[in-house]
Scaffold this motif. Structure first.
Motif, PDB file in Angstrom:
ATOM      1  N   ASP A 134       0.818  -1.209   0.000  1.00 53.82           N
ATOM      2  CA  ASP A 134       0.000   0.000   0.000  1.00 53.82           C
ATOM      3  C   ASP A 134       0.853   1.260   0.000  1.00 53.82           C
ATOM      4  O   ASP A 134       0.434   2.301  -0.510  1.00 53.82           O
ATOM      5  CB  ASP A 134      -0.928   0.022   1.233  1.00 53.82           C
ATOM      6  CG  ASP A 134      -2.008  -1.051   1.153  1.00 53.82           C
ATOM      7  OD1 ASP A 134      -2.318  -1.493   0.031  1.00 53.82           O
ATOM      8  OD2 ASP A 134      -2.534  -1.446   2.210  1.00 53.82           O
ATOM      9  N   SER A 135       2.040   1.161   0.573  1.00 49.53           N
ATOM     10  CA  SER A 135       2.908   2.336   0.692  1.00 49.53           C
ATOM     11  C   SER A 135       3.641   2.672  -0.605  1.00 49.53           C
ATOM     12  O   SER A 135       4.312   3.697  -0.696  1.00 49.53           O
ATOM     13  CB  SER A 135       3.935   2.122   1.806  1.00 49.53           C
ATOM     14  OG  SER A 135       4.763   1.010   1.502  1.00 49.53           O
ATOM     15  N   LYS A 136       3.532   1.801  -1.597  1.00 52.79           N
ATOM     16  CA  LYS A 136       4.223   2.042  -2.868  1.00 52.79           C
ATOM     17  C   LYS A 136       3.209   2.067  -4.011  1.00 52.79           C
ATOM     18  O   LYS A 136       2.198   1.375  -3.981  1.00 52.79           O
ATOM     19  CB  LYS A 136       5.270   0.954  -3.135  1.00 52.79           C
ATOM     20  CG  LYS A 136       6.441   0.974  -2.160  1.00 52.79           C
ATOM     21  CD  LYS A 136       7.524   0.005  -2.588  1.00 52.79           C
ATOM     22  CE  LYS A 136       8.747   0.089  -1.677  1.00 52.79           C
ATOM     23  NZ  LYS A 136       8.528  -0.551  -0.387  1.00 52.79           N
ATOM     24  N   SER A 137       3.518   2.866  -5.014  1.00 50.63           N
ATOM     25  CA  SER A 137       2.665   2.901  -6.197  1.00 50.63           C
ATOM     26  C   SER A 137       3.192   1.895  -7.214  1.00 50.63           C
ATOM     27  O   SER A 137       4.226   1.274  -7.022  1.00 50.63           O
ATOM     28  CB  SER A 137       2.628   4.320  -6.778  1.00 50.63           C
ATOM     29  OG  SER A 137       3.931   4.780  -7.020  1.00 50.63           O
ATOM     30  N   GLY A 138       2.469   1.737  -8.309  1.00 45.20           N
ATOM     31  CA  GLY A 138       2.902   0.798  -9.343  1.00 45.20           C
ATOM     32  C   GLY A 138       1.757  -0.049  -9.843  1.00 45.20           C
ATOM     33  O   GLY A 138       0.703  -0.156  -9.212  1.00 45.20           O
ATOM     34  N   LEU A 162      11.086  -1.973 -17.220  1.00 45.56           N
ATOM     35  CA  LEU A 162      10.320  -2.019 -15.980  1.00 45.56           C
ATOM     36  C   LEU A 162      11.168  -1.574 -14.802  1.00 45.56           C
ATOM     37  O   LEU A 162      12.392  -1.698 -14.803  1.00 45.56           O
ATOM     38  CB  LEU A 162       9.823  -3.447 -15.727  1.00 45.56           C
ATOM     39  CG  LEU A 162       9.008  -4.115 -16.828  1.00 45.56           C
ATOM     40  CD1 LEU A 162       8.724  -5.572 -16.461  1.00 45.56           C
ATOM     41  CD2 LEU A 162       7.714  -3.369 -17.105  1.00 45.56           C
ATOM     42  N   MET A 163      10.482  -1.086 -13.767  1.00 43.58           N
ATOM     43  CA  MET A 163      11.122  -0.722 -12.509  1.00 43.58           C
ATOM     44  C   MET A 163      10.330  -1.319 -11.365  1.00 43.58           C
ATOM     45  O   MET A 163       9.114  -1.451 -11.458  1.00 43.58           O
ATOM     46  CB  MET A 163      11.167   0.802 -12.359  1.00 43.58           C
ATOM     47  CG  MET A 163      11.889   1.279 -11.081  1.00 43.58           C
ATOM     48  SD  MET A 163      10.809   1.484  -9.642  1.00 43.58           S
ATOM     49  CE  MET A 163      10.656   3.262  -9.624  1.00 43.58           C
ATOM     50  N   CYS A 164      11.019  -1.722 -10.310  1.00 47.07           N
ATOM     51  CA  CYS A 164      10.306  -2.141  -9.104  1.00 47.07           C
ATOM     52  C   CYS A 164      11.137  -1.834  -7.871  1.00 47.07           C
ATOM     53  O   CYS A 164      12.352  -1.628  -7.951  1.00 47.07           O
ATOM     54  CB  CYS A 164       9.919  -3.622  -9.145  1.00 47.07           C
ATOM     55  SG  CYS A 164      11.219  -4.738  -8.612  1.00 47.07           S
ATOM     56  N   MET A 165      10.443  -1.776  -6.735  1.00 48.46           N
ATOM     57  CA  MET A 165      11.086  -1.618  -5.430  1.00 48.46           C
ATOM     58  C   MET A 165      10.646  -2.782  -4.552  1.00 48.46           C
ATOM     59  O   MET A 165       9.456  -3.097  -4.489  1.00 48.46           O
ATOM     60  CB  MET A 165      10.677  -0.301  -4.775  1.00 48.46           C
ATOM     61  CG  MET A 165      11.285   0.916  -5.426  1.00 48.46           C
ATOM     62  SD  MET A 165      10.912   2.432  -4.504  1.00 48.46           S
ATOM     63  CE  MET A 165       9.251   2.736  -5.047  1.00 48.46           C
ATOM     64  N   ALA A 166      11.599  -3.398  -3.890  1.00 48.78           N
ATOM     65  CA  ALA A 166      11.272  -4.483  -2.962  1.00 48.78           C
ATOM     66  C   ALA A 166      10.866  -3.889  -1.619  1.00 48.78           C
ATOM     67  O   ALA A 166      11.283  -2.776  -1.269  1.00 48.78           O
ATOM     68  CB  ALA A 166      12.475  -5.397  -2.772  1.00 48.78           C
ATOM     69  N   PRO A 167      10.063  -4.602  -0.842  1.00 48.70           N
ATOM     70  CA  PRO A 167       9.788  -4.161   0.530  1.00 48.70           C
ATOM     71  C   PRO A 167      11.095  -4.012   1.305  1.00 48.70           C
ATOM     72  O   PRO A 167      12.085  -4.691   1.018  1.00 48.70           O
ATOM     73  CB  PRO A 167       8.930  -5.295   1.097  1.00 48.70           C
ATOM     74  CG  PRO A 167       8.305  -5.939  -0.100  1.00 48.70           C
ATOM     75  CD  PRO A 167       9.331  -5.843  -1.190  1.00 48.70           C
ATOM     76  N   ASN A 168      11.094  -3.147   2.285  1.00 42.06           N
ATOM     77  CA  ASN A 168      12.307  -2.879   3.062  1.00 42.06           C
ATOM     78  C   ASN A 168      12.451  -3.913   4.186  1.00 42.06           C
ATOM     79  O   ASN A 168      12.317  -3.609   5.360  1.00 42.06           O
ATOM     80  CB  ASN A 168      12.255  -1.460   3.634  1.00 42.06           C
ATOM     81  CG  ASN A 168      13.607  -1.016   4.157  1.00 42.06           C
ATOM     82  OD1 ASN A 168      14.634  -1.638   3.893  1.00 42.06           O
ATOM     83  ND2 ASN A 168      13.615   0.055   4.919  1.00 42.06           N
ATOM     84  N   LEU A 202      15.864  -3.204 -16.774  1.00 45.42           N
ATOM     85  CA  LEU A 202      15.180  -3.671 -15.566  1.00 45.42           C
ATOM     86  C   LEU A 202      15.823  -2.956 -14.386  1.00 45.42           C
ATOM     87  O   LEU A 202      16.926  -3.291 -13.961  1.00 45.42           O
ATOM     88  CB  LEU A 202      15.286  -5.190 -15.412  1.00 45.42           C
ATOM     89  CG  LEU A 202      14.657  -5.776 -14.143  1.00 45.42           C
ATOM     90  CD1 LEU A 202      13.174  -5.419 -14.034  1.00 45.42           C
ATOM     91  CD2 LEU A 202      14.835  -7.298 -14.104  1.00 45.42           C
ATOM     92  N   SER A 203      15.126  -1.939 -13.894  1.00 40.60           N
ATOM     93  CA  SER A 203      15.644  -1.089 -12.823  1.00 40.60           C
ATOM     94  C   SER A 203      15.127  -1.605 -11.484  1.00 40.60           C
ATOM     95  O   SER A 203      13.951  -1.467 -11.165  1.00 40.60           O
ATOM     96  CB  SER A 203      15.186   0.362 -13.055  1.00 40.60           C
ATOM     97  OG  SER A 203      15.484   1.177 -11.932  1.00 40.60           O
ATOM     98  N   MET A 204      16.013  -2.210 -10.708  1.00 44.04           N
ATOM     99  CA  MET A 204      15.631  -2.673  -9.372  1.00 44.04           C
ATOM    100  C   MET A 204      16.878  -2.802  -8.520  1.00 44.04           C
ATOM    101  O   MET A 204      17.949  -3.139  -9.002  1.00 44.04           O
ATOM    102  CB  MET A 204      14.843  -3.984  -9.410  1.00 44.04           C
ATOM    103  CG  MET A 204      15.532  -5.186 -10.022  1.00 44.04           C
ATOM    104  SD  MET A 204      14.427  -6.634 -10.087  1.00 44.04           S
ATOM    105  CE  MET A 204      15.601  -7.918 -10.564  1.00 44.04           C
ATOM    106  N   GLY A 205      16.703  -2.487  -7.242  1.00 42.78           N
ATOM    107  CA  GLY A 205      17.821  -2.528  -6.310  1.00 42.78           C
ATOM    108  C   GLY A 205      18.271  -1.153  -5.896  1.00 42.78           C
ATOM    109  O   GLY A 205      18.495  -0.269  -6.728  1.00 42.78           O
ATOM    110  N   MET A 206      18.365  -0.956  -4.548  1.00 41.11           N
ATOM    111  CA  MET A 206      18.843   0.296  -3.970  1.00 41.11           C
ATOM    112  C   MET A 206      19.974  -0.035  -2.997  1.00 41.11           C
ATOM    113  O   MET A 206      20.463  -1.154  -2.974  1.00 41.11           O
ATOM    114  CB  MET A 206      17.680   1.034  -3.313  1.00 41.11           C
ATOM    115  CG  MET A 206      16.586   1.390  -4.319  1.00 41.11           C
ATOM    116  SD  MET A 206      15.227   2.394  -3.651  1.00 41.11           S
ATOM    117  CE  MET A 206      14.384   1.196  -2.614  1.00 41.11           C
TER     118      MET A 206
END
Length: 233
Positions: A134-138, A162-168, A202-206
């Motif tokens: 819920d805290s992330k859009s997409g 594509l881009m994604c963010m994993a849960p912290n 493929l953009s993922m990873g911080m």
């Protein structure tokens, strides 16, 4: 400070190369683009990163990016990686090379319309909310195909991937299944016959999870703290 940023930048590059060597699904020789995330860091820090080799910079906020662009200009490739509101689209399209966070058809339409106004084809990534946080859009996985078909029908956009963010997660290893699934989705999208697209990103990873993301197939990572240190608020 300059030496610290340079050393950290090189350290991140070395860790990316080591992570590539540990890949099991993705080809080990696929290049990985490092986007240096400069949110809340001044242009002096940016220039130190550029001197160390950074050619891609990422900003979360359009207003901050706009003021930095006025100083730095086209010396780097500019990535908008944060949530983009439609009322900021006009400013963003003026200088953004790649917008990572296209999270709805409505936003894509606004970007295409603004790009058409200035006779530009805007490169974008569609953000996928694979974990349905819920805290992330997409875009959700089940809506992705329909969204991509509609987005790539818009005249002034070029879909790059594509881009994604994993849960912290506290245990960063918990990100691995999501990144692996995201890489499979990326491969599926590459096989689609989509107009106005060049699916190569493929953009993922911080900072906290980029090594696992690269191991699982990311070819673009967005790293700030590991390069610049804690943000200056």
């Amino acid at each position: 400070m300059g030496q610290e940023i340079a050393e950290r930048y090189q350290d991140v590059l070395a860790k990316i190369e080591a992570a590539k060597a540990r890949r099991t699904l993705a080809p080990k020789d696929t290049e990985v683009t490092l986007v240096a995330v400069t949110k809340n860091h001044d242009t002096a820090a940016m220039r130190e990163a550029i001197a160390a080799g950074a050619v891609n910079v990422g900003e979360n906020r359009v207003q901050e990016a706009k003021s930095k662009f006025a100083e730095i200009g086209n010396a780097v490739t500019w990535h908008i990686i944060g949530h983009l509101q439609t009322n900021k689209v006009r400013q963003a399209v003026k200088f953004s090379d790649l917008i990572h966070s296209v999270d709805s058809l409505h936003l894509a339409e606004a970007i295409s319309s603004e790009a058409a106004r200035i006779d530009k084809v805007q490169d974008i990534l569609v953000q996928v909310n694979l974990a349905k946080e819920d805290s992330k859009s997409g875009v959700y996985r089940e809506d992705l195909l329909e969204t991509l078909q509609k987005v790539t029908a818009l005249p002034n956009l070029r879909l790059r991937g594509l881009m994604c963010m994993a849960p912290n997660y506290e245990d960063v290893e918990m990100c691995r299944p999501l990144f692996r699934e995201m890489y499979k989705i990326y491969q599926e999208v590459q096989d689609l016959d989509l107009p106005m697209s060049n699916i190569n990103t493929l953009s993922m990873g911080m900072t906290h999870d980029y090594e696992i993301a690269v191991e699982e197939g990311a070819n673009m990572v967005r790293v700030g703290t590991a390069i610049f240190g804690p943000r200056q608020y």
